[in-house]
Design an enzyme around this catalytic site. Sequence first.
Site, PDB file in Angstrom:
ATOM      1  N   GLU A   1     -42.440 -14.476  50.072  1.00  0.00           N
ATOM      2  CA  GLU A   1     -41.091 -15.018  49.966  1.00  0.00           C
ATOM      3  C   GLU A   1     -41.115 -16.543  49.869  1.00  0.00           C
ATOM      4  O   GLU A   1     -40.336 -17.142  49.114  1.00  0.00           O
ATOM      5  CB  GLU A   1     -40.241 -14.598  51.163  1.00  0.00           C
TER       6      GLU A   1
ATOM      7  N   LYS B   1     -34.058 -12.832  61.858  1.00  0.00           N
ATOM      8  CA  LYS B   1     -34.822 -11.700  62.387  1.00  0.00           C
ATOM      9  C   LYS B   1     -35.684 -12.123  63.563  1.00  0.00           C
ATOM     10  O   LYS B   1     -36.123 -11.274  64.354  1.00  0.00           O
ATOM     11  CB  LYS B   1     -35.701 -11.099  61.288  1.00  0.00           C
TER      12      LYS B   1
ATOM     13  N   HIS C   1     -35.671  -6.659  62.883  1.00  0.00           N
ATOM     14  CA  HIS C   1     -35.405  -6.207  61.517  1.00  0.00           C
ATOM     15  C   HIS C   1     -34.460  -5.014  61.579  1.00  0.00           C
ATOM     16  O   HIS C   1     -34.830  -3.936  62.066  1.00  0.00           O
ATOM     17  CB  HIS C   1     -36.725  -5.821  60.860  1.00  0.00           C
TER      18      HIS C   1
ATOM     19  N   PHE D   1     -39.172  -2.024  51.151  1.00  0.00           N
ATOM     20  CA  PHE D   1     -40.265  -1.135  50.781  1.00  0.00           C
ATOM     21  C   PHE D   1     -39.896  -0.434  49.474  1.00  0.00           C
ATOM     22  O   PHE D   1     -38.760  -0.021  49.275  1.00  0.00           O
ATOM     23  CB  PHE D   1     -40.484  -0.086  51.874  1.00  0.00           C
TER      24      PHE D   1
END
Length: 402
Positions: free
Chosen positions: A302, A321, A326, A385
């Site tokens: 990222e 987070k 998360h 994911f």
Amino acid sequence: MTRDKIVITGIGAVTPVGDNVPDTWRAVVAGESGIRPVTRFNATGFPVTFAAEIASVEGCDEASIREELVELALGEALAMSGNLPYSPDRIGVCIGAEAARPALDLLAREYRSGGGGEISEYVRNAADAPARSVAKRVGAKGPCTTVSTACTSSSQAVGEGLLRMRRGEVDAMIVGGVDALVGPLMVTGFSLLGALSTRNDDPPRASRPFDIDRDGFVLGEGAGFLVLEREDAALARGADILAELSGFGCSCNAWRITDSPPDGRGAAQAIRSAIEDAGLEPNDIGYINAHGTSTPMNDPSESRAINQVFGEHRPYVSSTKSSMGHLVAACGAVEAVICVQVVRHGVMPPTINLHNIDPECDLNHVQNTAKEFDCEHTLTNAFGFGGSNGSLIISRWRPPGD
């Protein structure tokens, strides 16, 4: 062609650090942690014994917890927005969620036993159950959609709501997300993937995005909702406009199921698309609420994506987070709510537990302490994911002619 501005008139959130938006906002600005030893099940003997639970929410299974989270967060958003004076068939719903584990277990049991079970229990646990619940609560008879793209689910749900509004399909959208995965199966599964932090001796400091000593994410639970309307209609009914939802971008990595491309190209594509969609330039973005999961692979990927897009411009970056863990399918919507608060209050919450910045995460971090900053445009990222990416632009709302 000039297009209608889509504004946010209500927000609601239930998170591991607060049962509503004000409490959540105060906690993330103060750098508090909602991560503690697991109470939802007996975690003795598990490789990970902590999570980011919501202490005030009780339930014996994922479905009942999800229902309670939806009720609380949606109620707050609707109370803030006030009565929506639109025809029910012009109010839509788009929610990010995934099938609760009991639904899949039920299907497996029914297959093995030859059927005969309660279909109502499957329906209650299905992925689209939260969206159906929201529609019923609001009386919304327009489009009712569920987005299930793992950690990107609610970010894309918010974005899909924006697109429906722009196309004129509806007069209002209720968008958001919910997830409640703190249980034996998910803790075991994510542990086997090597994705979870194992800092069992120090849970509050386990989530440490961008820190060189990070060792994985912390599983959390929560819900976030936003009410979207067109600016002219919101003004006509005297609504309190909180912010503008000005841009949305999404992409797919087409890479690996659990990994992000090291160069961050899929994430960079989503970020660029969101900025272009908002009619902005990279230099216009003042703050980024990063996906920032605290995993060894995600954070550098990222960071490279952000640096690709912004170059010498260095927007402030933090990951909430670090405080609330998360929230998986709910994270994008909750972090969009945080960005609404950033443009309203001129304060950027910090990444806590960030003591030794990883050289591969060379960003302009809001490190450990909140920072006051008059921010016009914010970006929030969510990457899931399977390779889905979603980015949203939340902008300060200014009255017409201002």
